[in-house]
Design an enzyme around this catalytic site. Structure first.
Site, PDB file in Angstrom:
ATOM      1  N   ASP A 127       0.839  -1.200   0.000  1.00 16.91           N
ATOM      2  CA  ASP A 127       0.000   0.000   0.000  1.00 16.91           C
ATOM      3  C   ASP A 127       0.881   1.259   0.000  1.00 16.91           C
ATOM      4  OD1 ASP A 127      -2.268   1.548  -0.049  1.00 16.91           O
ATOM      5  OD2 ASP A 127      -2.684   1.374   2.094  1.00 16.91           O
ATOM      6  N   HIS A 180      -2.852   0.812  11.708  1.00 12.74           N
ATOM      7  CA  HIS A 180      -2.638  -0.603  11.406  1.00 12.74           C
ATOM      8  C   HIS A 180      -1.162  -0.902  11.197  1.00 12.74           C
ATOM      9  CE1 HIS A 180      -4.082   1.667   7.777  1.00 12.74           C
ATOM     10  NE2 HIS A 180      -2.860   1.367   7.392  1.00 12.74           N
ATOM     11  N   ASP A 182      -1.780   8.892   9.987  1.00 11.87           N
ATOM     12  CA  ASP A 182      -2.542   8.315   8.877  1.00 11.87           C
ATOM     13  C   ASP A 182      -3.864   7.713   9.356  1.00 11.87           C
ATOM     14  OD1 ASP A 182      -2.521   7.282   6.065  1.00 11.87           O
ATOM     15  OD2 ASP A 182      -2.593   5.357   7.092  1.00 11.87           O
ATOM     16  N   GLU A 191      -4.875  13.000   8.998  1.00 14.70           N
ATOM     17  CA  GLU A 191      -5.315  12.568   7.674  1.00 14.70           C
ATOM     18  C   GLU A 191      -6.649  11.879   7.887  1.00 14.70           C
ATOM     19  OE1 GLU A 191      -5.760   9.951   4.118  1.00 14.70           O
ATOM     20  OE2 GLU A 191      -5.272   9.158   6.071  1.00 14.70           O
ATOM     21  N   ASP A 212      -3.354   9.914  -3.168  1.00 14.09           N
ATOM     22  CA  ASP A 212      -4.592   9.143  -3.110  1.00 14.09           C
ATOM     23  C   ASP A 212      -5.558   9.561  -4.215  1.00 14.09           C
ATOM     24  OD1 ASP A 212      -4.168   7.277  -1.108  1.00 14.09           O
ATOM     25  OD2 ASP A 212      -4.614   8.710   0.483  1.00 14.09           O
ATOM     26  N   ARG A 261      -4.218   3.961  -8.196  1.00 13.04           N
ATOM     27  CA  ARG A 261      -3.650   5.188  -7.630  1.00 13.04           C
ATOM     28  C   ARG A 261      -2.187   5.346  -8.062  1.00 13.04           C
ATOM     29  NH1 ARG A 261      -4.804   4.493  -1.386  1.00 13.04           N
ATOM     30  NH2 ARG A 261      -4.141   2.402  -1.976  1.00 13.04           N
TER      31      ARG A 261
END
Ligand code: GLC
Length: 654
Positions: free
Chosen positions: A141, A184, A284, A326, A396, A520
């Site tokens: 990611d 995460h 984040d 964010e 993004d 993206r």
């Protein structure tokens, strides 16, 4: 605030601290701890007070703050004290940021360091270096799946490189922004590995369930973030034989903040990066920090309490360090990440202005500012000592997160209008020159977001392909118009690397199996330095964009009215194609700048006497601060060319 229960607990904690901490001279640490302790205690107690180990967890929390304070370099401590004295330092118009990937921009961290001069040439003095921590070799990611929060991915460099760069940036008076992915970890992180091996202590770091009972309850109300590539919010882990909550990708395991150990670990990590020289930490996906059955698991009250607690603790150790929230959520929710029921920001000092970003794109597609004006009118005022991060593009997708009520007030049907916008930017709509792609299309809800580079979205790619010089100029004008809006709105403008030279979509990601399913990557380019060289050749697309932005940045920095003190007034003009607002110099009351943007492809007029009659502006001698010229007008009608902007000052400045 002095309060007896927390104060006696503080005394007890100080007695219990490890001897090596007790022996040190921590004067500044203790005064800050005393000032924030009641708030820290109340929040920690609210979240974890029911636990038997509450006091020992509090001791651990204070130990983390103290140890990181002890480890903090003297020059960073001096910066803290300087910023305490000038506590509004980041509201100044002098800051202009850029977000970039170290590898995409310059190969690695040393490469980035050697290109700092390029950024300075443009006027950038705040750099958000996108995730650089250890992450899986395959899909990660874009680094937002972290495998080790204290080490740098060897593909981009080492901690030594980062520290050297941060020192260099400090010398150049540039700010360093780093990510801490608080929601995460990657499934390769040591905590996840231990959980997978059956260690109950680490299984409690995540949301792990034996069967589908609880996950099914959650799924009833949780939306899907990546419906195409990672549907649902749970992943079955074969080794454990259990279900793990994975809101984003299946390899990103959500952390369990109802466990105080997780909070303390993450605070320690934030302070670790503060000590490596980060001036600003981007937190984040903060909207997702607290999970509750029966909710969307976004924007929960406890998520805010966790952020307040992080802020209060981080102020004790590293008060000069700012947080960026964010939180790409609904407009009324975003603003809460500064904090609620307060005068000055008490969670994050900075938040992504996703609302403004999406509204600007809406204005590009519709060629009018009806929804833009309406959406900004509905945006509540910020707290003091809080500022926006205003951006046009980032790494993004573009989410169309406007408020439905505003869409209706602007005269559209929300469903049909969003559909039109997706069609427009993906080039499905006939009259559109846009070359975006739909992202995160959800067939169950009909939702979709948009991927694509700024230049390709505004039509530069199509215009270059058909050698349409007028189309090229139009695209450049739109790129500059959009930037003029983020530079003057109030807040820190955040440019996106490559946009300053008109970088087009990059479809090479399709050849990489770890990226191919996530479009993206089409707007996460490898910087083309030969193309960047063309900024020095007169008449090229690169030179026209780069110099336009360079000039805009220089003017912004010298225009005090562009500092961010809630000093913006939207102006009703009666012309739907124009977005018009006034910025007042907060330190010099009679100095103001009128910002006018024309989103239409035809020239538009603005009646100046209407403005001055309403007391907004005395326009004896109007100057456009950007061009240094007096704009065209006929009697009291100002004429704004297609896709152009003015920053009008009523005082002769040149
Ligand atoms: C943030 C990042 C995005 C990432 C997500 C999950 O929204 O900006 O790129 O996919 O968090 O970490």
């Amino acid at each position: 605030m002095y309060e007896q229960v927390s104060h006696s607990l503080l005394n007890q904690i100080l007695d219990e601290l490890k001897p090596e901490i007790r022996k040190r001279d921590l004067r500044h640490f203790y005064t800050r701890l005393g000032a924030n302790f009641y708030a820290i205690y109340s929040l920690f107690h609210h979240l974890y007070g029911q636990r038997e180990d509450f006091t020992s967890q509090m001791v651990r929390l204070v130990e983390v703050m103290a140890s990181r304070y002890i480890a903090r370099d003297a020059d960073l401590k001096e910066t803290d004290i300087r910023r305490e004295k000038q506590h509004n330092w980041f509201l100044s118009q002098e800051w202009v940021g850029m977000a970039l990937y170290a590898d995409g921009f310059a190969g690695n961290l040393p490469g980035l360091r050697s290109h700092l001069r390029y950024l300075q040439e443009l006027g950038i003095n705040m750099v958000h270096v996108m995730p650089i921590l250890k992450c899986p070799k395959g899909a990660s990611d874009g680094g937002y799946a972290v495998s080790d929060f204290r080490d740098i991915d060897e593909r981009v460099g080492t901690l030594v490189d980062l520290r050297a760069m941060s020192k260099d940036m400090r010398r150049r008076e540039m700010l360093l922004t780093l990510d801490v992915v608080v929601n995460h970890t990657s499934d390769e992180h040591e905590w996840a590995q231990r959980a997978r091996a059956g260690d109950p202590r680490y299984q409690d770091y995540y949301y792990i369930f034996d069967n589908r009972d609880v996950p099914d309850m959650f799924e009833e109300t949780m939306p899907e973030i990546f419906p195409e590539t990672s549907p649902g919010n749970f992943t079955f882990d074969q080794t454990m034989g259990k279900w793990v909550m994975t809101v984003f990708n299946s390899y990103q395991w959500d952390l369990n903040y109802s466990n105080p150990a997780v909070f303390i670990e993450m605070l320690d990590i934030i302070l670790f990066w503060a000590n490596q020289g980060a001036d600003i930490v981007r937190l984040d996906a903060v909207a997702f920090l607290w999970k509750k059955i029966g909710t969307t698991c976004q924007n929960e009250r406890e998520a805010h309490l966790i952020l307040q607690l992080m802020k209060d603790c981080s102020q004790v150790t590293a008060p000069g360090v700012l947080f960026i929230a964010e939180a790409i959520v609904a407009p009324v929710e975003i603003i809460k990440y500064f904090g609620e029921d307060a005068i000055i920001a008490k969670e994050c000092e900075i938040a992504y202005n996703a609302t403004y970003m999406a509204l600007l794109w809406e204005a590009v597609a519709t060629k009018n500012a009806k929804l833009l004006d309406q959406g900004i009118r509905s945006l509540p005022d910020k707290l003091d000592r809080a500022t926006w991060l205003n951006y046009v593009r980032c790494h993004d997708d573009i989410g169309l997160g406007f408020d439905d009520a505003d869409i209706v007030k602007a005269g559209y049907d929300p469903y049909a209008h969003r559909r039109f916008l997706v069609d427009y930017f993906t080039g499905v709509y006939d009259a559109s020159p846009s070359r975006g792609q739909p992202f995160g299309r959800n067939d169950k809800t009909g939702d979709a977001r948009i991927s694509g580079s700024l230049a390709s979205l505004v039509g530069l790619e199509a215009a270059i392909e058909s050698a349409d010089e007028a189309g090229i100029q139009r695209s450049i004008d739109v790129i500059l118009l959009l930037h003029s809006m983020i530079m003057s709105f109030g807040g820190i403008p955040l440019l996106y690397y490559g946009d300053e030279i008109g970088t087009l979509n990059d479809c090479t990601f399709l050849q990489d199996e770890n990226k191919a399913r996530d479009n993206r990557w089409m707007h996460r380019p490898r910087m083309d330095w030969d193309k960047a060289e063309l900024r020095n050749r007169h008449g090229t697309v690169e030179q026209r964009i780069f110099e336009g932005l360079q000039k805009m940045i220089a003017v912004r920095k010298s225009t005090a009215a562009f500092a961010d003190y809630n000093n913006r007034t939207l102006i009703e003009t009666g012309n739907p194609h124009l977005f018009v607002f006034m910025r007042n110099n907060p330190f010099q009351l009679n100095e103001s700048v009128l910002v006018v943007g024309n989103f239409d492809s035809s020239p538009q007029s603005l009646t100046l006497s209407d403005l001055s009659n309403r007391g907004h502006f005395a326009f004896a001698q109007l100057t456009d601060l950007y061009s240094g010229e007096s704009p065209t007008h006929f009697k009291d009608q100002l004429v704004i060319p297609p896709f152009r902007f003015y920053w009008l000052s009523d005082q002769r400045r040149y």
